[in-house]
Scaffold this motif. Structure first.
Motif, PDB file in Angstrom:
ATOM      1  N   CYS B  74       0.833  -1.208   0.000  1.00  0.00           N
ATOM      2  CA  CYS B  74       0.000   0.000   0.000  1.00  0.00           C
ATOM      3  C   CYS B  74       0.868   1.258   0.000  1.00  0.00           C
ATOM      4  O   CYS B  74       1.670   1.466   0.911  1.00  0.00           O
ATOM      5  CB  CYS B  74      -0.928   0.019   1.209  1.00  0.00           C
ATOM      6  SG  CYS B  74      -1.929   1.509   1.289  1.00  0.00           S
ATOM      7  N   PRO B  75       0.740   2.111  -1.014  1.00  0.00           N
ATOM      8  CA  PRO B  75       1.617   3.286  -1.083  1.00  0.00           C
ATOM      9  C   PRO B  75       1.299   4.334  -0.026  1.00  0.00           C
ATOM     10  O   PRO B  75       2.121   5.210   0.226  1.00  0.00           O
ATOM     11  CB  PRO B  75       1.361   3.841  -2.486  1.00  0.00           C
ATOM     12  CG  PRO B  75       0.027   3.343  -2.872  1.00  0.00           C
ATOM     13  CD  PRO B  75      -0.158   2.033  -2.182  1.00  0.00           C
ATOM     14  N   CYS B  78      -2.082   2.470   4.649  1.00  0.00           N
ATOM     15  CA  CYS B  78      -3.293   2.660   5.444  1.00  0.00           C
ATOM     16  C   CYS B  78      -3.732   1.407   6.185  1.00  0.00           C
ATOM     17  O   CYS B  78      -4.756   1.398   6.850  1.00  0.00           O
ATOM     18  CB  CYS B  78      -4.411   3.220   4.576  1.00  0.00           C
ATOM     19  SG  CYS B  78      -4.982   2.109   3.327  1.00  0.00           S
ATOM     20  N   HIS B  89      -8.109  -1.578   7.505  1.00  0.00           N
ATOM     21  CA  HIS B  89      -7.489  -0.470   6.782  1.00  0.00           C
ATOM     22  C   HIS B  89      -8.366   0.769   6.887  1.00  0.00           C
ATOM     23  O   HIS B  89      -9.541   0.688   7.214  1.00  0.00           O
ATOM     24  CB  HIS B  89      -7.216  -0.848   5.337  1.00  0.00           C
ATOM     25  CG  HIS B  89      -8.364  -0.610   4.429  1.00  0.00           C
ATOM     26  ND1 HIS B  89      -9.537  -1.303   4.540  1.00  0.00           N
ATOM     27  CD2 HIS B  89      -8.519   0.263   3.410  1.00  0.00           C
ATOM     28  CE1 HIS B  89     -10.367  -0.871   3.608  1.00  0.00           C
ATOM     29  NE2 HIS B  89      -9.792   0.074   2.912  1.00  0.00           N
ATOM     30  N   CYS B  94      -6.940   5.701   2.283  1.00  0.00           N
ATOM     31  CA  CYS B  94      -6.845   4.927   1.045  1.00  0.00           C
ATOM     32  C   CYS B  94      -7.115   5.802  -0.173  1.00  0.00           C
ATOM     33  O   CYS B  94      -7.984   6.664  -0.152  1.00  0.00           O
ATOM     34  CB  CYS B  94      -7.863   3.794   1.095  1.00  0.00           C
ATOM     35  SG  CYS B  94      -8.114   2.957  -0.476  1.00  0.00           S
ATOM     36  N   GLY B  98      -5.554   0.356  -5.954  1.00  0.00           N
ATOM     37  CA  GLY B  98      -5.707  -1.029  -6.384  1.00  0.00           C
ATOM     38  C   GLY B  98      -4.493  -1.911  -6.140  1.00  0.00           C
ATOM     39  O   GLY B  98      -4.528  -3.110  -6.425  1.00  0.00           O
ATOM     40  N   CYS B 100      -3.298  -3.114  -3.439  1.00  0.00           N
ATOM     41  CA  CYS B 100      -3.571  -4.198  -2.501  1.00  0.00           C
ATOM     42  C   CYS B 100      -4.205  -5.378  -3.234  1.00  0.00           C
ATOM     43  O   CYS B 100      -3.889  -6.531  -2.956  1.00  0.00           O
ATOM     44  CB  CYS B 100      -4.478  -3.716  -1.375  1.00  0.00           C
ATOM     45  SG  CYS B 100      -5.896  -2.768  -1.938  1.00  0.00           S
ATOM     46  N   PHE B 111     -13.564  -2.761  -5.110  1.00  0.00           N
ATOM     47  CA  PHE B 111     -13.583  -1.326  -5.365  1.00  0.00           C
ATOM     48  C   PHE B 111     -14.938  -0.870  -5.867  1.00  0.00           C
ATOM     49  O   PHE B 111     -15.335  -1.236  -6.959  1.00  0.00           O
ATOM     50  CB  PHE B 111     -12.494  -0.943  -6.360  1.00  0.00           C
ATOM     51  CG  PHE B 111     -11.131  -1.168  -5.809  1.00  0.00           C
ATOM     52  CD1 PHE B 111     -10.513  -0.202  -5.055  1.00  0.00           C
ATOM     53  CD2 PHE B 111     -10.491  -2.384  -6.001  1.00  0.00           C
ATOM     54  CE1 PHE B 111      -9.267  -0.426  -4.507  1.00  0.00           C
ATOM     55  CE2 PHE B 111      -9.248  -2.617  -5.454  1.00  0.00           C
ATOM     56  CZ  PHE B 111      -8.635  -1.635  -4.708  1.00  0.00           C
ATOM     57  N   MET B 123     -10.930   1.364  -1.215  1.00  0.00           N
ATOM     58  CA  MET B 123     -10.990  -0.089  -1.194  1.00  0.00           C
ATOM     59  C   MET B 123     -11.935  -0.558  -0.092  1.00  0.00           C
ATOM     60  O   MET B 123     -12.090   0.090   0.941  1.00  0.00           O
ATOM     61  CB  MET B 123      -9.582  -0.622  -0.949  1.00  0.00           C
ATOM     62  CG  MET B 123      -9.427  -2.101  -1.076  1.00  0.00           C
ATOM     63  SD  MET B 123      -9.695  -2.950   0.473  1.00  0.00           S
ATOM     64  CE  MET B 123      -8.057  -2.956   1.173  1.00  0.00           C
TER      65      MET B 123
END
Ligand code: SF4
Ligand code: SF4
Lengths: 314, 210
Positions: B74-75, B78, B89, B94, B98, B100, B111, B123
Motif C-alpha cells: 500500500c503506497p 493505510c 485499513h 486509502c 488497487g 492491494c 472497489f 478499497m
C-alpha cells in the motif's frame, strides 16, 4: 481547432458515461470464479514479484535516486560546459506548424502534470494519503486524457523523421556535441538522435503507459479480452500493468527531465521553436546540419552565411 | 482478554467437506453490512464444477494473512494489523489505487465505482466484522464506512455465525485447528494437519511469501 475541441469533448464524454454504481460481479474476472485463477497464480507468479518490489519501495526510491542522479549530471554539465548560445538575431527557419505546436503543447502540459502526480502517488504515505493524494490521482487521470489526444498528431507528423539513420550513431558517439564547449555542426537531421530516442520513449512508451494505466483504472474490464489474448488471468494482466507502468514511468520521467533541460537551459531559447514555430538559423545549421542541407537542396531556404563560419559536414 | 500470539490469531477456515455452496455467508455479509451492490466481501467459489468426486465449494473473503501482502504494497500505508491478527485499513487514507488487490492472493479487496468518471472509490474488504481504524467504535460513521463491528460487541463474524453446516469457522487458530482435527478423525478422511491444507497454506503459512 474546432475539430480538436470536438474530439476532446467526445473523449471526455466517453469517460463521463455513467457506469452503474453496482456492476454485477457474478461473472467478474477478478472477484468471482476468476478469483480461483488468481489464487493458483499467486505463488511464483507476478503477484509475488510485485509484492516484493513494491513492498520494498523500490519504485519510490528508484525514481528519486535516478532523478537526483540526472539533476546532478545537469548541474555538472551546466557548470563545466554551460549552455549553448545561438544567435537569435539572424534568420529563422520555419520548423513546426500549428498542429505540431498545439499537440506538442498539450502533451507538454499533460506531462508537467503526469510526472509529478505520478511521483506523489509513489510517495503517497509521505504525503499522508487521503484527499490530497486522491486529488493527485484524479489529475493524473485527467492529464492522461489530454496526453492521449496529443499523441496521434505527433505520430502522424513525426514518425517518419524519427526513424533511425546511420549518422545517428555518429551523433551518439559525440553525444551531440554537448560535452564540448565548441560549436561545430553535428550529424543530425530535423531531429537528432537524442530527440529520436525521446520520441520512441514518449510516444510508443506513452501508449504503453496509457494502456497499462487504463487497465488499472478500469480494473475488471470484460469488453476487451486482453487476458485471453495473453493467455493469463485478469489479475496477472493487472500485475504486469502496474510493474510495466512503474518502470516505464521512471524512464519517462528521466527523459522528460532531460528534454526540459535541453529545451530550456542547455540550448539557450530552444523552447521558442515549439512556441512560434521558428528555429534560429544558426541553431539549425549547427545542431540539425543535415536538415539544413536538405532544406537548401530543396530550395526551401537560401544558402546560409554560416557556411563561412563553420565547416560543412559531409 | 487473552494474549495473542502466532497460535491464536483470529483466522477463517472453510471446511470444504461441509460447504454446500448455499452462499448464505455471502448474503449474510452483504445484508449485515449493507454493502453496495457492486461490493461483495465474501463469495463462495466452486472448483471443478460438475466433475464427479472432485467438485468442491469454498467460501473466500479476506483471509487476514499474517504477512498481509496488501499492507506491504500500500503506497499510503493505510493498513493496520491488530495484535489479534485482524487486518484492517483506513478508508479515509486509502486512495483506491488497487495495489492491494494486485498483491492479495485472494482477490479480496473490492472497489466500488463512484463519481462521474466511474472512478474507483476507497478499497473495501472483509473486516472480520471488526469495523475500521481511526474511527469511533460502533459509531454511525463506522457503520456507514465499514459495516457492523460485531467483534467489538463480542459476537463472531456474521458469515460464520449463520453458516448452516458450520463449514465456515472463525476464531483463534489453535481452536480452529482442534475443531477441524476432531472432524477429520470423526469422518475418517481429509487432510489431517490443517496446516497442510491448500487454503491454510496459501493464506497463512507464508513465511517466505515476500
Ligand atoms: S487476504 Fe488479501 S486483503 Fe486480506 S490480508 Fe491477505 S492480502 Fe490482505
Ligand atoms: S487501494 Fe487503498 S488500501 Fe489498497 S493499496 Fe491502494 S491506497 Fe492502499
Amino acid at each position: 481547432m474546432r475539430v480538436i475541441l470536438a474530439f476532446i469533448a467526445c473523449v471526455m464524454s466517453a469517460f463521463a458515461l455513467h457506469l452503474p454504481d453496482g456492476t454485477n460481479q457474478y461473472d467478474s474476472n477478478v472477484w468471482a470464479a476468476g478469483r480461483v485463477e488468481n489464487i493458483k497464480g499467486y505463488e511464483g507468479g507476478m503477484g509475488e514479484i510485485f509484492t516484493f518490489i513494491q513492498g520494498n519501495n523500490y519504485f519510490a526510491y528508484g525514481v528519486v535516486a535516478i532523478i537526483l542522479a540526472v539533476i546532478g549530471a545537469f548541474i555538472l554539465h551546466f557548470l563545466i560546459i554551460g549552455p549553448k548560445h545561438f544567435s537569435h538575431d539572424g534568420k529563422k527557419v520555419y520548423a513546426f506548424d500549428i498542429v505540431e505546436r498545439i499537440s506538442h503543447g498539450i502533451a507538454a502540459l499533460s506531462w508537467v502534470i503526469l510526472v509529478p502526480t505520478g511521483i506523489i502517488m509513489m510517495w503517497g504515505s509521505s504525503f499522508g494519503g487521503g484527499a490530497f493524494v486522491n486529488f493527485m490521482q484524479d489529475l493524473h487521470v485527467i492529464a492522461t486524457v489530454f496526453f492521449t489526444i496529443s499523441v496521434f498528431p505527433m505520430i502522424f507528423y513525426w514518425t517518419i523523421r524519427m526513424l533511425p539513420a546511420v549518422y545517428d550513431i555518429r551523433w551518439m558517439f559525440i553525444v551531440g556535441g554537448y560535452l564540448s564547449k565548441k560549436k561545430r555542426p553535428v550529424p543530425a537531421g530535423k531531429f537528432n538522435a537524442g530527440q529520436k530516442a525521446w520520441y520512441w520513449v514518449a510516444i510508443p512508451g506513452g501508449l504503453v503507459m496509457i494502456a497499462t494505466g487504463a487497465a488499472m483504472y478500469f480494473l475488471d474490464f470484460k469488453a476487451v479480452p486482453v487476458a485471453d489474448w495473453l493467455g493469463i488471468s485478469q489479475i496477472e494482466v493487472l500485475r504486469w500493468s502496474v510493474i510495466i507502468h512503474n518502470i516505464l514511468g521512471i524512464v519517462c520521467a528521466v527523459f522528460f527531465l532531460v528534454h526540459i533541460y535541453m529545451a530550456a537551459i542547455a540550448i539557450h531559447g530552444a523552447i521558442w521553436s515549439m512556441v512560434n514555430g521558428y528555429k534560429e538559423e544558426e541553431e539549425v545549421y549547427v545542431l540539425h546540419h543535415y536538415w539544413y542541407q536538405e532544406l537548401v537542396s530543396k530550395n526551401k531556404i537560401p544558402v546560409s552565411d554560416y557556411e563561412k563560419v563553420y565547416d560543412k559536414l559531409k | 482478554m487473552s494474549e495473542f500470539n502466532q497460535n491464536n490469531r483470529l483466522k477463517f477456515y472453510c471446511d470444504n467437506d461441509r460447504c454446500i455452496d448455499c452462499n448464505g455467508c455471502a448474503v449474510a455479509c452483504d445484508e449485515a453490512h449493507e454493502l453496495p451492490i457492486g461490493v461483495r466481501r465474501r463469495r463462495v467459489i466452486t472448483l471443478n464444477e460438475g466433475v464427479i468426486g472432485k467438485e468442491v465449494s469454498t467460501s473466500i473473503a479476506c483471509m487476514h494473512c499474517e504477512d498481509a501482502p496488501c499492507s506491504l504494497v500500500c503506497p499510503v500505508d493505510c493498513f493496520v494489523i491488530r495484535p489479534d491478527g485482524i487486518v484492517l485499513h483506513d478508508k479515509e487514507v486509502c486512495i483506491g489505487c488497487g495495489y492491494c488487490l494486485y498483491a492479495c492472493p485472494f482477490g479480496a479487496p473490492q472497489f466500488p465505482r463512484e463519481g462521474v468518471f466511474g472512478a474507483k472509490g476507497s478499497m473495501d474488504k472483509c473486516t472480520m466484522c471488526a469495523g475500521g481504524v481511526n474511527i469511533q467504535t460502533n459509531s454511525e460513521h463506522e457503520f456507514e464506512e465499514y459495516g457492523q463491528n460485531r467483534i467489538a460487541e463480542g459476537k463472531v463474524p456474521v458469515c460464520a455465525a449463520m453458516c448452516s453446516t458450520k463449514a465456515l469457522l472463525v476464531g483463534e487458530s489453535d481452536i480452529i485447528e482442534q475443531i477441524y482435527l476432531d472432524r477429520v478423525s470423526a469422518r475418517g478422511y481429509g487432510v489431517k494437519n490443517i496446516k497442510e491444507s491448500p487454503t491454510w497454506k496459501i493464506a497463512y503459512y507464508t513465511k517466505d511469501r515476500v
